[in-house]
Design a protein around this motif. Structure first.
Motif, PDB file in Angstrom:
ATOM      1  N   GLY A 105     -17.995 -13.660  22.989  1.00  0.00           N
ATOM      2  CA  GLY A 105     -18.110 -15.072  22.665  1.00  0.00           C
ATOM      3  C   GLY A 105     -18.926 -15.809  23.699  1.00  0.00           C
ATOM      4  N   GLU A 106     -19.005 -17.117  23.546  1.00  0.00           N
ATOM      5  CA  GLU A 106     -19.803 -17.923  24.460  1.00  0.00           C
ATOM      6  C   GLU A 106     -19.167 -17.962  25.849  1.00  0.00           C
ATOM      7  OE1 GLU A 106     -20.049 -21.706  22.541  1.00  0.00           O
ATOM      8  OE2 GLU A 106     -21.882 -21.163  21.459  1.00  0.00           O
ATOM      9  N   LEU A 107     -20.030 -17.975  26.872  1.00  0.00           N
ATOM     10  CA  LEU A 107     -19.573 -18.047  28.257  1.00  0.00           C
ATOM     11  C   LEU A 107     -19.739 -19.472  28.763  1.00  0.00           C
ATOM     12  CD1 LEU A 107     -18.634 -16.671  30.910  1.00  0.00           C
ATOM     13  CD2 LEU A 107     -21.067 -16.305  31.442  1.00  0.00           C
ATOM     14  N   ASN A 108     -18.665 -19.989  29.326  1.00  0.00           N
ATOM     15  CA  ASN A 108     -18.747 -21.303  29.972  1.00  0.00           C
ATOM     16  C   ASN A 108     -17.983 -21.252  31.284  1.00  0.00           C
ATOM     17  OD1 ASN A 108     -19.569 -24.094  29.985  1.00  0.00           O
ATOM     18  ND2 ASN A 108     -17.400 -24.602  29.747  1.00  0.00           N
ATOM     19  N   VAL A 140     -13.283 -20.921  36.842  1.00  0.00           N
ATOM     20  CA  VAL A 140     -12.836 -20.022  35.778  1.00  0.00           C
ATOM     21  C   VAL A 140     -13.925 -19.925  34.709  1.00  0.00           C
ATOM     22  CG1 VAL A 140     -10.373 -20.456  36.140  1.00  0.00           C
ATOM     23  CG2 VAL A 140     -11.668 -21.906  34.555  1.00  0.00           C
ATOM     24  N   ALA A 141     -13.852 -18.833  33.942  1.00  0.00           N
ATOM     25  CA  ALA A 141     -14.787 -18.589  32.834  1.00  0.00           C
ATOM     26  C   ALA A 141     -14.005 -18.459  31.535  1.00  0.00           C
ATOM     27  CB  ALA A 141     -15.591 -17.318  33.102  1.00  0.00           C
ATOM     28  N   THR A 142     -14.702 -18.646  30.403  1.00  0.00           N
ATOM     29  CA  THR A 142     -14.041 -18.604  29.094  1.00  0.00           C
ATOM     30  C   THR A 142     -13.871 -17.195  28.555  1.00  0.00           C
ATOM     31  OG1 THR A 142     -16.208 -18.975  28.081  1.00  0.00           O
ATOM     32  CG2 THR A 142     -14.796 -20.915  28.424  1.00  0.00           C
ATOM     33  N   ARG A 143     -14.454 -16.198  29.209  1.00  0.00           N
ATOM     34  CA  ARG A 143     -14.287 -14.807  28.775  1.00  0.00           C
ATOM     35  C   ARG A 143     -14.585 -13.888  29.949  1.00  0.00           C
ATOM     36  NH1 ARG A 143     -19.265 -12.483  28.376  1.00  0.00           N
ATOM     37  NH2 ARG A 143     -21.060 -13.744  27.724  1.00  0.00           N
ATOM     38  N   THR A 144     -14.297 -12.606  29.771  1.00  0.00           N
ATOM     39  CA  THR A 144     -14.661 -11.634  30.803  1.00  0.00           C
ATOM     40  C   THR A 144     -16.172 -11.655  30.988  1.00  0.00           C
ATOM     41  OG1 THR A 144     -14.766  -9.879  29.156  1.00  0.00           O
ATOM     42  CG2 THR A 144     -12.674 -10.159  30.329  1.00  0.00           C
ATOM     43  N   ASN A 145     -16.632 -11.365  32.219  1.00  0.00           N
ATOM     44  CA  ASN A 145     -18.046 -11.545  32.521  1.00  0.00           C
ATOM     45  C   ASN A 145     -18.430 -10.763  33.773  1.00  0.00           C
ATOM     46  OD1 ASN A 145     -17.944 -13.562  35.045  1.00  0.00           O
ATOM     47  ND2 ASN A 145     -16.327 -14.118  33.569  1.00  0.00           N
ATOM     48  N   THR A 146     -19.696 -10.732  34.032  1.00  0.00           N
ATOM     49  CA  THR A 146     -20.229 -10.145  35.274  1.00  0.00           C
ATOM     50  C   THR A 146     -21.051 -11.180  36.024  1.00  0.00           C
ATOM     51  OG1 THR A 146     -22.145  -9.294  34.052  1.00  0.00           O
ATOM     52  CG2 THR A 146     -20.260  -7.801  34.349  1.00  0.00           C
ATOM     53  N   GLY A 168     -28.036 -23.391  38.132  1.00  0.00           N
ATOM     54  CA  GLY A 168     -28.172 -23.023  36.735  1.00  0.00           C
ATOM     55  C   GLY A 168     -28.656 -21.614  36.495  1.00  0.00           C
ATOM     56  N   THR A 169     -28.243 -20.673  37.337  1.00  0.00           N
ATOM     57  CA  THR A 169     -28.693 -19.284  37.183  1.00  0.00           C
ATOM     58  C   THR A 169     -27.914 -18.531  36.111  1.00  0.00           C
ATOM     59  OG1 THR A 169     -27.190 -18.592  38.946  1.00  0.00           O
ATOM     60  CG2 THR A 169     -29.440 -19.180  39.595  1.00  0.00           C
ATOM     61  N   VAL A 170     -26.737 -19.022  35.735  1.00  0.00           N
ATOM     62  CA  VAL A 170     -25.916 -18.348  34.726  1.00  0.00           C
ATOM     63  C   VAL A 170     -26.039 -19.105  33.398  1.00  0.00           C
ATOM     64  CG1 VAL A 170     -23.599 -17.608  34.077  1.00  0.00           C
ATOM     65  CG2 VAL A 170     -24.297 -17.558  36.493  1.00  0.00           C
ATOM     66  N   PRO A 171     -26.506 -18.434  32.328  1.00  0.00           N
ATOM     67  CA  PRO A 171     -26.581 -19.110  31.021  1.00  0.00           C
ATOM     68  C   PRO A 171     -25.175 -19.479  30.540  1.00  0.00           C
ATOM     69  CG  PRO A 171     -27.899 -17.105  31.039  1.00  0.00           C
ATOM     70  CD  PRO A 171     -27.079 -17.072  32.279  1.00  0.00           C
ATOM     71  N   GLU A 172     -24.991 -20.750  30.172  1.00  0.00           N
ATOM     72  CA  GLU A 172     -23.687 -21.237  29.737  1.00  0.00           C
ATOM     73  C   GLU A 172     -23.817 -22.011  28.438  1.00  0.00           C
ATOM     74  OE1 GLU A 172     -21.004 -23.052  32.695  1.00  0.00           O
ATOM     75  OE2 GLU A 172     -22.724 -22.958  34.053  1.00  0.00           O
TER      76      GLU A 172
END
Length: 732
Positions: A202-205, A239-245, A310-314
């Motif tokens: 899903g979307e990452l925020n 925090v993030a909305t899903r698992t991520n790297t 803004g290096t991480v697309p959100e």
């Protein structure tokens, strides 16, 4: 006798062997064992096993008599029996009986036992509540939001149901197993684990879920005020909305009360991903940076921004900045602390001075600096104080010496008119036992404590005993007396995550509080806030007019103790000091009378109990304003209380005239002098340094050796109620 054949002889031999076996090697006959069983539902079989000599083993399911058992010791073991959803436990579980000749008896009582269930919840960090319900036999139902052990459960099958939740920060988490069952036995603790997991797609925020500055103890909601000018440690929880790297940085900006930028720092990522829930249990789960005390001032505020470049697309770049309210900042007064090296009479000849010096004094406050809410410490070292009590400090305080010496430390503080805290440091001959004592401030200002000189443990002792001076009773861990009934955790844990700012190390919430007896120790938010409140607004030292610390004036030093039901009124001294009077009335009273029976003063009070010292020891020290002319007319002092009364009158000379005593001072060795006087006329002498006014000893017995470099001292001789000063040079 008739002859018998070989065949008959063989038969008799076999018969004789059989008889021998039946009787046993010592001629003891076989026996029986009667077993009775109760407590099981009707028609239910027991599960017993009987074992004995020669490998004997027999199962038993009901009341039974085991016959023709060889002599010896037999063991009956009762195994649990399951009946439906209940487990019945046999009592006793094992028992032994001796069988020989007659019938022995054993009985087993079965009853439905209770068990425990430990439910561990993972995957939600430390700030999110789970939604877990446990149901079981007898309509049992319990909802929990965090890991917990459920006690005294009826044995049987329990169902654990977990619902999905939204973690702190807004990320939904799903229970990996919505329903599971676990069997709770009738003894011990069974366990189950409920695991939650965030979305993996899903979307990452990204967003800031919270932040706080800690100076040793803090809550996630910033419930602990900060101390002005004291260094701190900032933790930012993204925090993030899903698992991520994703591994973004966090930019922190600190503004002063005028909204002027005072500091800016870019905190690198602590790990290889952004957590999906707030987790205080590891420094690697937050973005952290030390904060100088120069930034922690009233009105300062903090902004934190995740991924500022803004290096991480959100999915949403507008919620990356957090601007929480300004923290509460308090001004805490400087702690003025004087260390008093103590020399015990039995150790004086060896030169055993409590090991606190200008060089190592800061080691005694090292832990207090890290834990307690104080920014500035002003420490000093008093001249060595020699106690002439014949009792030495013991590991169990069997002779109450810890209380006696503490009382003397407090008396010298009052005699010197000091508003500083006095901490005596003494050498002991043991390594385990009583390590320190203190008075607990409870509506009155108490500023005296005493501890051993072992380091580094002496630092923990000092942090604990000073806590008593600051109004803290014990945290409930390790079996102390004088427990704080308002302490919020029954097991004495700190309950929040602490940080050693100097070491940048984390203290688990399960750590024991500094005011308990368990290890390891740190300080929790409850103790931290209470100490801060005390230091900001301590009870006043009550003077004659009922106000705080007054001006130096002529006072009568009146002191003593109640030990194991015996009241002691020590010799009094007329000294120039600041008045110290009771803060409130109590069951004991002091009265001074003059020539002709006039009353000079009279008041009631409550004596102070000594924390951390086993035994019954209460003491008191007062400086009562008394003019010199009034002191010259003093004839008696009387201490009265629930257990009786005791009085002091003037000691008379052997000829019945006025008391005359000329003390002598001689050099014993380099840095050591001996003071001699007539103890028959003056039971106590207070020896003071001429230049500093420091009390070197409340000396008993007519002779005392003191550590001093001075060439002369003031010897204040007390005849019990009156005193006079002699300035005595060293005789060579």
């Amino acid at each position: 006798m008739p002859l018998i054949s070989r065949k008959q002889l063989f038969a008799l031999t076999l018969f004789g062997l059989a008889l021998a076996c039946s009787e046993g090697p010592s001629g003891v006959s076989a026996g029986n064992l009667s077993i009775s069983i109760s407590g099981l539902p009707s028609g239910t079989s027991a599960d017993l096993v009987v074992t004995g000599p020669g490998g004997y083993s027999q199962g038993v399911t009901g009341a039974q008599v085991l016959s023709d058992l060889a002599p010896g010791t037999y063991t009956l073991t009762a195994n649990p029996v399951t009946v439906g959803s209940s487990i019945y436990i046999g009592t006793p579980e094992t028992q032994d009986v001796s069988v020989s000749g007659s019938t022995a008896s054993l009985s087993v009582l079965y009853s439905a036992g209770t068990g425990n269930l430990s439910v561990t919840i993972t995957g939600l960090g430390t700030r999110s509540d789970a939604a877990v319900t446990i149901t079981g036999p007898g309509s049992y139902s319990r909802s929990i939001g965090a890991s917990e052990t459920l006690f005294s459960l009826t044995p049987g099958t329990y169902t654990i149901s977990a619902q999905d939740v939204v973690a702190t920060g807004g990320t939904p988490h799903t229970a990996t197993s919505a329903t599971q069952s676990v069997t709770v036995s009738g003894s011990g603790t069974d366990s189950a684990t409920v695991s939650y997991a965030p979305p993996s797609s899903g979307e990452l925020n990204l967003r800031i879920a919270g932040l706080y500055v800690t100076q040793s103890a803090q809550t996630f909601a910033n419930g602990v005020p900060l101390v002005q000018d004291r260094n701190g440690y900032l933790r930012v929880f993204a925090v993030a909305t899903r698992t991520n790297t994703a591994a973004p940085a966090v930019r922190v900006r600190v503004y002063n009360s005028s909204s002027v930028l005072a500091s800016e720092v870019l905190i690198p990522p602590p790990g290889l991903s952004v957590p999906t829930a707030v987790d205080e249990s590891s420094l690697s789960r937050s973005w952290n940076t030390p904060m100088s005390g120069t930034l922690i001032q009233p009105g300062f505020r903090i902004e934190a921004e995740i991924d500022p470049t803004g290096t991480v697309p959100e999915s949403d770049e507008t919620d990356n900045l957090a601007t929480p309210p300004a923290p509460v900042v308090q001004t805490v007064p400087t702690l003025n602390l004087t260390f008093v090296p103590v020399i015990q009479k039995q150790h004086a000849l060896r030169g055993d001075v409590g090991n606190v010096t200008i060089g190592n004094r800061d080691e005694y406050v090292a832990l207090a600096r890290k834990m307690h809410p104080i920014a500035v410490y002003n420490t000093a070292v008093h001249a060595p104080y020699t106690t002439t009590t014949t009792d030495t400090l013991q590991d169990d305080n069997g002779n109450s010496a810890w209380g006696t010496i503490l009382e003397e430390i407090d008396a010298l503080r009052v005699a010197e008119g000091s508003s500083r805290y006095y901490y005596g440091v003494a050498k002991v001959s043991y390594t385990s036992g009583v390590a320190g004592v203190a008075y607990v401030s409870n509506g009155a200002s108490e500023r005296s404590a005493l501890g051993w000189d072992y380091l580094p443990s002496g630092a923990a002792v000092a942090a604990h005993e000073l806590g008593h001076n600051w109004g803290r009773n014990h945290a409930p861990c390790g079996g102390p007396s004088g427990v704080d009934n308002g302490y919020p955790h029954a097991d004495g844990r700190i309950g929040v995550y602490g940080v050693d700012v100097a070491e940048q190390s984390l203290k688990p919430a399960s750590t024991s509080d500094i005011m308990g007896y368990c290890d390891p120790k740190w300080i929790g938010d409850y103790t931290y806030k209470a100490v801060m409140n005390y230091l900001i607004s301590p009870p006043p030292i009550v003077s004659a007019d009922g106000a705080g610390l007054g001006a130096v004036q002529p006072c009568l030093l009146v002191w003593g103790h109640i030990r194991n039901g015996v009241m002691v009124l020590e010799p009094s001294f007329h000294v120039n000091t600041r008045p110290t009077l009771p803060s409130r009335p109590g069951p004991y009273s002091l009265e001074a009378t003059t020539e002709g029976g006039g009353r000079l003063f009279s008041f009631s009070f409550s004596p102070r109990e000594v924390a951390d010292a086993p035994g019954d020891h209460k003491s008191f020290v007062f400086a009562v304003p008394v003019a010199s002319a009034q002191a010259a007319r003093l004839t008696s002092l009387r201490l009265a209380g629930p257990i009786g009364q005791v009085a002091r009158t003037r000691t008379q000379s052997l000829s019945g005239g006025a008391v005359r005593d000329v003390p002598q001072l001689r050099l014993v060795s380099a840095g050591r002098v001996g003071v001699q006087w007539d103890a028959r006329t003056h039971p106590m002498a207070m020896v003071r340094d001429v230049q500093t006014g420091e009390v070197l000893s409340f000396a008993r017995g007519g002779y005392a050796e003191l550590v001093s470099q001075t060439r002369e001292v003031d010897v204040v001789l007390s005849d019990g109620i009156r005193s006079s000063v002699r300035r005595v040079p060293v005789a060579r």
